[in-house]
Write a protein that holds these residues in place. Sequence first.
Motif, PDB file in Angstrom:
ATOM      1  N   GLU A 148     -13.114   7.893  35.822  1.00  0.00           N
ATOM      2  CA  GLU A 148     -13.891   8.626  34.820  1.00  0.00           C
ATOM      3  C   GLU A 148     -13.497   8.109  33.434  1.00  0.00           C
ATOM      4  O   GLU A 148     -12.495   8.538  32.847  1.00  0.00           O
ATOM      5  N   PRO A 149     -14.261   7.157  32.869  1.00  0.00           N
ATOM      6  CA  PRO A 149     -13.853   6.530  31.606  1.00  0.00           C
ATOM      7  C   PRO A 149     -13.848   7.483  30.413  1.00  0.00           C
ATOM      8  O   PRO A 149     -13.066   7.294  29.484  1.00  0.00           O
ATOM      9  N   LEU A 150     -14.697   8.501  30.426  1.00  0.00           N
ATOM     10  CA  LEU A 150     -14.775   9.406  29.280  1.00  0.00           C
ATOM     11  C   LEU A 150     -13.450  10.136  29.069  1.00  0.00           C
ATOM     12  O   LEU A 150     -12.868  10.118  27.973  1.00  0.00           O
ATOM     13  N   THR A 151     -12.954  10.782  30.119  1.00  0.00           N
ATOM     14  CA  THR A 151     -11.697  11.513  29.988  1.00  0.00           C
ATOM     15  C   THR A 151     -10.513  10.553  29.818  1.00  0.00           C
ATOM     16  O   THR A 151      -9.534  10.875  29.141  1.00  0.00           O
ATOM     17  N   ALA A 152     -10.600   9.382  30.416  1.00  0.00           N
ATOM     18  CA  ALA A 152      -9.517   8.411  30.283  1.00  0.00           C
ATOM     19  C   ALA A 152      -9.378   7.948  28.835  1.00  0.00           C
ATOM     20  O   ALA A 152      -8.268   7.873  28.292  1.00  0.00           O
ATOM     21  N   LEU A 153     -10.485   7.645  28.206  1.00  0.00           N
ATOM     22  CA  LEU A 153     -10.442   7.211  26.810  1.00  0.00           C
ATOM     23  C   LEU A 153      -9.982   8.342  25.898  1.00  0.00           C
ATOM     24  O   LEU A 153      -9.210   8.122  24.959  1.00  0.00           O
ATOM     25  N   LEU A 154     -10.446   9.537  26.162  1.00  0.00           N
ATOM     26  CA  LEU A 154      -9.985  10.684  25.369  1.00  0.00           C
ATOM     27  C   LEU A 154      -8.480  10.875  25.526  1.00  0.00           C
ATOM     28  O   LEU A 154      -7.777  11.195  24.562  1.00  0.00           O
ATOM     29  N   GLY A 155      -7.966  10.672  26.745  1.00  0.00           N
ATOM     30  CA  GLY A 155      -6.533  10.765  26.964  1.00  0.00           C
ATOM     31  C   GLY A 155      -5.776   9.742  26.142  1.00  0.00           C
ATOM     32  O   GLY A 155      -4.751  10.055  25.513  1.00  0.00           O
ATOM     33  N   GLY A 156      -6.252   8.491  26.111  1.00  0.00           N
ATOM     34  CA  GLY A 156      -5.616   7.460  25.310  1.00  0.00           C
ATOM     35  C   GLY A 156      -5.652   7.768  23.826  1.00  0.00           C
ATOM     36  O   GLY A 156      -4.689   7.529  23.093  1.00  0.00           O
ATOM     37  N   ILE A 157      -6.772   8.333  23.374  1.00  0.00           N
ATOM     38  CA  ILE A 157      -6.908   8.702  21.961  1.00  0.00           C
ATOM     39  C   ILE A 157      -5.927   9.808  21.596  1.00  0.00           C
ATOM     40  O   ILE A 157      -5.252   9.751  20.555  1.00  0.00           O
ATOM     41  N   VAL A 158      -5.833  10.828  22.441  1.00  0.00           N
ATOM     42  CA  VAL A 158      -4.916  11.945  22.165  1.00  0.00           C
ATOM     43  C   VAL A 158      -3.471  11.455  22.113  1.00  0.00           C
ATOM     44  O   VAL A 158      -2.705  11.827  21.202  1.00  0.00           O
ATOM     45  N   VAL A 159      -3.085  10.617  23.053  1.00  0.00           N
ATOM     46  CA  VAL A 159      -1.712  10.099  23.076  1.00  0.00           C
ATOM     47  C   VAL A 159      -1.436   9.281  21.814  1.00  0.00           C
ATOM     48  O   VAL A 159      -0.389   9.434  21.162  1.00  0.00           O
TER      49      VAL A 159
END
Length: 597
Positions: A148-159
């Motif tokens: 799921e790229p959407l949540t994965a990218l959001l995770g990277g952004i938050v970190v």
Amino acid sequence: MDKYQTASSASNSGSKALASLFQRLLSPSLWVLIVSMLAALFVHYSVEPEWREHKTVYQVYTNDTGALAYMNRGKEVLIGTPIPYESSALRQEVLDTLQGKPSSGHWVSERDNNGNITYSFLDAKFHFGFWSLLPALVAISLCLLTREPLTALLGGIVVGAFMLGRYDITDAVLIPSLATESAAGVLLLYLWLLGGLMGIWSKTGAAQAFASYMTKHFVRGQRSAKLVTWFLGVVFFQGGTMSTVLVGTTVKPLADKEKISHEEMSYIVDSTASPIASVLAFNAWPAYIQALIFVPGVSFLATEAQRLQFFFSSVPFSFYGIFAVLGTLLLSLGITRFSGQGIRKAHHRAKTTGQLDADGARPLSSRELQIPQVPKGYTPHVLEFFLPIIALIGIAVGTFVATGSPQVNWAFGFALLLAALIALGKGMTLNQLLEGVGEGLKGVVLASIILMLAITVGAISKEIGGGLYLVELLGGTIPYWSLPFFLVLLTMITAFSTGTSWGTYAIIFPLAIPLAWAISQQGDITQPMLYMSICFVAVLNGSVFGDQCSPISDTTILSAMTTGCDLMDHVKTQLIPALMAMALATSLWTLIVLFFA
């Protein structure tokens, strides 16, 4: 009895809910995110950034008014009054003893070994050591775990935001990123123009009319359909997003009609985009890259014309680009030996069952764009597809010839307008047309959001210094013959982590080319220009490979989106043939350096 059954049913439902909650708590992806966020907080509060001097040398001249200036994309830029390098507070020896943040960047002057004055822009960049790779690693790991790229990218952004101490993700991270020119370009081109055009073609049935026409006149099965796709990928040699959008949009209805798996099509589209642009480099690439490879004292890199000549003289050594394009040609001809097991399985599945996607796949292209909704009484015609496509290609190539840079927005905007006027002229009502445009926007909105988030996570990775750390890690004293291999490895990791080849060029070329020149002058190399060419194409091709295979790259996402493929299915099936091509290319570069340089 009824009460007992009701109580038992409620008990079972509660048990299932608890089991589902427990299963989610044990999810590896959840723990990856939690641990990464805690690590990001640790970095922000406990790890001191390591500041590094970052010098970019420019070819500065004195203009007619006596002011110092340099050329940037055909425009003259004044640099003001530089200070002596020895007086700068941004020198590495000053940064090593710095407490707090350094001053902003400024222009400096210094004399080279020949006594000539050189000018450079000096600023300071930082990294957190290995921790600088954390945002990109989180995004990629979550992509692989969740698909799921959407949540994965959001995770990277938050970190990444937590590492920088920016806890207001909306106002401090997302809005500034989405307010950039890059994000605005994504929104305009890939959401409004591309989505609108695909929606109109779906409403008018133009794409299906094109598929029927090509099937009748040119295509005699899967092989010829894939060859048409490969040929278009080579013809659209501008590379990057332009090629993937043009080819993917054009061939999808044709490929679906011939029951070609989406994994095969996305691989062909992606591997004839940037790879062909590095071989048929009559595009915007040389003009951009030549500004990054100026090295003081190197005669064949002294002027812009000489650097462009060096670029084109190095193109025959662009082995990865050549092998990647040849690999897609072999697949198009039905030779799957070098395509990897994933591609072969997808080919067999589509051929025997007609199933274009793997079980559980979640294609980026929505159903709205896959099922035509032609109004009653409206007869589709192949020219409704051909004319906008011809106009699109003509404007893109024409503006490239005239200005040196293809105006993709103009091309798609005119194609959209032409498609709308043809539909209205043939009797489609305005409401029906706008309904098609709306369905097209719905079909690409998810992919457009993913693209904008990919831009954000790439910018955060660059700000945190992921690429800078990788250069330091691999840029120590190494044998001359192994430098091409290390440059490939460095650029592959950097581009894969950030999802951009051009961004990787901006980071690596100013560091790699001076390093290659310094090593070439140590006495073991008799052909320094050949050695420099090999190191140059190692950076050029390694960046293309990393960008092409990264799940957070715009070209990877667009290749999956325009062909209707699941993003992670595309990433996994493309990786094996791309690795084979890069392994062969790196071996040839090493052999050339060993025996001919």
